[in-house]
Design a protein around this motif. Structure first.
Motif, mmCIF file in Angstrom:
data_model
loop_
_atom_site.group_PDB
_atom_site.id
_atom_site.type_symbol
_atom_site.label_atom_id
_atom_site.label_comp_id
_atom_site.label_asym_id
_atom_site.label_seq_id
_atom_site.Cartn_x
_atom_site.Cartn_y
_atom_site.Cartn_z
ATOM 1 N N ASP A 1 0.851 -1.187 0.000
ATOM 2 C CA ASP A 1 0.000 0.000 0.000
ATOM 3 C C ASP A 1 0.882 1.230 0.000
ATOM 4 O O ASP A 1 2.035 1.180 0.448
ATOM 5 C CB ASP A 1 -0.918 -0.012 1.232
ATOM 6 C CG ASP A 1 -2.060 0.991 1.105
ATOM 7 O OD1 ASP A 1 -2.243 1.514 -0.013
ATOM 8 O OD2 ASP A 1 -2.742 1.253 2.102
ATOM 9 N N VAL A 2 0.343 2.337 -0.512
ATOM 10 C CA VAL A 2 1.070 3.602 -0.554
ATOM 11 C C VAL A 2 0.306 4.599 0.287
ATOM 12 O O VAL A 2 -0.892 4.831 0.073
ATOM 13 C CB VAL A 2 1.228 4.118 -2.000
ATOM 14 C CG1 VAL A 2 1.932 5.464 -2.017
ATOM 15 C CG2 VAL A 2 1.991 3.110 -2.841
ATOM 16 N N ASP A 3 0.982 5.188 1.265
ATOM 17 C CA ASP A 3 0.377 6.184 2.142
ATOM 18 C C ASP A 3 0.013 7.417 1.322
ATOM 19 O O ASP A 3 0.873 8.020 0.659
ATOM 20 C CB ASP A 3 1.331 6.559 3.281
ATOM 21 C CG ASP A 3 0.629 7.330 4.384
ATOM 22 O OD1 ASP A 3 -0.037 8.334 4.065
ATOM 23 O OD2 ASP A 3 0.754 6.934 5.565
ATOM 24 N N SER A 4 -1.265 7.796 1.376
ATOM 25 C CA SER A 4 -1.719 8.933 0.560
ATOM 26 C C SER A 4 -1.160 10.258 1.052
ATOM 27 O O SER A 4 -1.066 11.216 0.283
ATOM 28 C CB SER A 4 -3.252 8.986 0.565
ATOM 29 O OG SER A 4 -3.741 9.086 1.893
ATOM 30 N N ASP A 5 -0.780 10.331 2.339
ATOM 31 C CA ASP A 5 -0.256 11.589 2.895
ATOM 32 C C ASP A 5 1.240 11.744 2.639
ATOM 33 O O ASP A 5 1.697 12.801 2.196
ATOM 34 C CB ASP A 5 -0.534 11.651 4.404
ATOM 35 C CG ASP A 5 -2.024 11.663 4.712
ATOM 36 O OD1 ASP A 5 -2.797 12.191 3.879
ATOM 37 O OD2 ASP A 5 -2.412 11.145 5.779
ATOM 38 N N THR A 6 2.004 10.688 2.921
ATOM 39 C CA THR A 6 3.460 10.778 2.771
ATOM 40 C C THR A 6 3.964 10.221 1.442
ATOM 41 O O THR A 6 5.143 10.393 1.116
ATOM 42 C CB THR A 6 4.139 10.006 3.919
ATOM 43 O OG1 THR A 6 3.776 8.615 3.831
ATOM 44 C CG2 THR A 6 3.687 10.549 5.275
ATOM 45 N N ASP A 7 3.089 9.546 0.694
ATOM 46 C CA ASP A 7 3.454 8.934 -0.583
ATOM 47 C C ASP A 7 4.560 7.888 -0.414
ATOM 48 O O ASP A 7 5.358 7.663 -1.325
ATOM 49 C CB ASP A 7 3.893 10.012 -1.583
ATOM 50 C CG ASP A 7 3.758 9.517 -3.019
ATOM 51 O OD1 ASP A 7 2.902 8.655 -3.263
ATOM 52 O OD2 ASP A 7 4.535 9.977 -3.894
ATOM 53 N N LYS A 8 4.587 7.237 0.757
ATOM 54 C CA LYS A 8 5.574 6.202 1.016
ATOM 55 C C LYS A 8 4.911 4.841 1.006
ATOM 56 O O LYS A 8 3.811 4.677 1.533
ATOM 57 C CB LYS A 8 6.249 6.438 2.367
ATOM 58 C CG LYS A 8 7.130 7.678 2.412
ATOM 59 C CD LYS A 8 7.832 7.789 3.754
ATOM 60 C CE LYS A 8 8.767 8.998 3.780
ATOM 61 N NZ LYS A 8 9.469 9.117 5.091
ATOM 62 N N PRO A 9 5.580 3.831 0.428
ATOM 63 C CA PRO A 9 4.991 2.478 0.407
ATOM 64 C C PRO A 9 5.121 1.803 1.767
ATOM 65 O O PRO A 9 6.068 2.062 2.527
ATOM 66 C CB PRO A 9 5.812 1.751 -0.654
ATOM 67 C CG PRO A 9 7.134 2.455 -0.635
ATOM 68 C CD PRO A 9 6.852 3.891 -0.298
ATOM 69 N N ASN A 10 4.170 0.943 2.070
ATOM 70 C CA ASN A 10 4.233 0.161 3.298
ATOM 71 C C ASN A 10 3.506 -1.162 3.074
ATOM 72 O O ASN A 10 2.769 -1.323 2.108
ATOM 73 C CB ASN A 10 3.624 0.925 4.481
ATOM 74 C CG ASN A 10 2.190 1.347 4.224
ATOM 75 O OD1 ASN A 10 1.272 0.524 4.196
ATOM 76 N ND2 ASN A 10 1.987 2.644 4.010
ATOM 77 N N VAL B 1 0.805 -3.975 4.386
ATOM 78 C CA VAL B 1 -0.387 -4.177 5.207
ATOM 79 C C VAL B 1 -0.490 -5.668 5.490
ATOM 80 O O VAL B 1 -0.780 -6.461 4.592
ATOM 81 C CB VAL B 1 -1.648 -3.655 4.496
ATOM 82 C CG1 VAL B 1 -2.881 -3.908 5.355
ATOM 83 C CG2 VAL B 1 -1.517 -2.178 4.173
#
Length: 518
Positions: free
Chosen positions: A361-370, A372
């Protein structure tokens, strides 16, 4: 003088009363209202004919897939038919599955906005229902008259529809007349009177049968259905195509019949005198369109492949003994295939390597992948169906034993064959198993499904010679190839190899599964 002024005042009041009364009456029939009548509520604003909107049948707001249109497969009602709340109205086919739409109101159906086979827009009216049930047909226009600003446009559209209906060729007149439904078949002495299965309401068939009719280039409304209530079956489609092709061949060969009339005849394409290439654009089916979108997204994932040979000899022997026991019990499940054991082995490996059950998933706020991480093992099973490739999902496999997995597989396979899989059956997968070996093929490179990081492809099982354990004797071995694809952005080769080794050990030594069954 006083009498003259009083008389004029009475006349003015009388004229004002007449104007107000006329404005109210005109408003009730959808005519132009006088500005003085803005405060009055007419019957039109308290309309009893309710347009039912086609709701979104996707996976919900959390899903990235937005369904904007659905194909009307069949109608269960016709105009002037009485319906109750939650009564089935129609069956629609989305990009993923077929869904039965039920009524939100009790009343009388007044208008169907689409015909069977049309594409209905999500969020738009698809049927009008008179919720009082006593509105007459001649009152419908007065109750559903458009706003004054759009009255002329609606009138022109209505006139155009009337002209189009009046200008239909004579051969389509039978198609315009609705065939009897289940409610209208029982009349007189209670005997069902079936007419030719033509028309909007007569083309009753499952999505699989409709897909078959498209493959064979058959108009399903021309087929006389032999199923319940005139439903068109696969045999009806094959028979219709066979008769059609037989007549074509007979005409071309001077009346000669094909040598094998029992099997469906091949339909050869037409050729031109100069043998020029003929290209015919063909739109994708709903399932093909969904696969086009899903695979386009999937191929943006950097894949890597890991393959290994698995010895099924011990599992082959164990499965034979279990099936012999099931045959004696004569229960709902006649036998167990190899696939439930493979699925259970994959679930056990996921406990040791939970990264293979995660999604990127990609954080919509920081645009960083993580990553889940997901607790349940929802394993998707790729199935070849008459409608195309579908991937129903077995939910929470970690809490199931081999027998319950086999029973759930049988249920999903039956629904997939008949085109009755629901959106819930097709959603929520965390990892996928694709068994191509039951068709053919030893090796494969499966494509990772969106919202997953791994997929297992199972090849064809074959008998090969091998050495017996602890001796030089040559014995028969049941060998099958497992091909894994993983998302190389988050899964490295060593992790994939270790997880695949766990699955291999469990399949080759199925007795170990007993220690971990729940």
């Amino acid at each position: 003088m006083f009498l003259q002024q009083s008389s004029r005042a009475v006349r003015r009041q009388w004229h004002l009363y007449k104007r107000l009364n006329q404005a109210v009456v005109c408003g009730a029939y959808g005519q132009h209202q006088h500005p003085w009548a803005k405060g009055f509520h007419s019957t039109r604003q308290m309309r009893v004919v309710k347009p039912v909107l086609l709701a979104d049948i996707g996976e919900g707001r959390s899903s990235s897939v937005c369904i904007v249109e659905c194909e009307i497969i069949q109608w269960f009602v016709e105009p002037e038919a009485r319906v109750e709340e939650f009564s089935p109205l129609c069956e629609v086919q989305s990009d993923k599955a077929s869904v039965e739409i039920t009524s939100r109101f009790s009343g009388v159906v007044k208008k169907l906005h689409y015909e069977a086979g049309d594409m209905a827009k999500v969020g738009k009216p698809f049927v009008d229902i008179d919720i009082q049930g006593d509105a007459k047909k001649e009152d419908l226009e007065a109750l559903t008259v458009p706003e004054p600003s759009r009255r002329e446009e609606a009138g022109a559209s209505l006139q155009l529809d009337e002209e189009l209906k009046a200008g239909r060729p004579s051969e389509d007149q039978n198609a315009a007349a609705p065939a009897p439904t289940e409610a209208s078949l029982i009349k007189g002495n209670g005997q069902a009177r079936l007419s030719k299965n033509n028309g909007t309401y007569g083309s009753l068939a499952t999505p699989a049968v409709r897909h078959l009719s498209k493959e064979l280039t058959v108009d399903i409304t021309e087929i006389r259905g032999t199923g319940k209530d005139g439903r068109v079956l696969k045999e009806d489609v094959y028979k219709f195509a066979e008769d059609r092709d037989t007549s074509r061949i007979s005409s071309a060969a001077g009346g000669a019949a094909p040598s094998n009339p029992a099997s469906p005849a091949f339909s050869y394409p037409q050729t031109t005198a100069d043998n020029a290439q003929i290209e015919t654009p063909t739109p994708l089916t709903n399932v093909q369109a969904q696969m086009f979108k899903a695979m386009t997204r999937s191929l943006s994932i950097p894949h890597f492949i890991y393959a290994d040979e698995i010895d099924f000899s011990r599992l082959h022997s164990l499965r034979g003994r279990l099936n012999a026991t099931l045959a004696k019990e004569k229960g709902d499940l006649a036998k167990v295939s190899y696939l439930p054991f493979i699925i259970k082995a994959v679930s056990m490996a996921l406990y040791q390597y939970p990264i293979l059950n995660a999604r990127v998933d990609v954080d919509s706020d920081t645009d960083k992948p993580n990553l889940v991480m997901r607790s349940q093992h929802n394993i998707g099973i790729a199935m070849d169906t008459p409608a195309g490739l579908l991937v129903p999902v077995l939910k929470n496999v970690g809490s199931m034993n081999v027998y319950s997995i086999a029973a759930e597989l049988a249920r999903l396979q039956s629904l997939a064959t008949t085109g009755k899989l629901s959106v819930l059956d097709l959603s929520g997968g965390t990892i996928t198993v694709s068994n191509i070996g039951n068709i053919g093929g030893t090796y494969l490179a499966p494509v990772i499904v969106d919202k997953a990081v791994a997929i297992l492809g199972v090849g064809r099982m074959r008998e090969v010679p091998g050495f017996d354990d602890g001796s030089d004797a040559v014995v028969r071995r049941q060998i099958c190839n497992f091909s894994w694809s993983a998302d190389h952005r988050v899964v490295d080769g060593a992790t994939m190899a270790r997880a695949a080794e766990v699955v291999r050990r469990l399949v080759e030594q199925p007795d170990q599964m007993i220690l971990h069954l729940r």
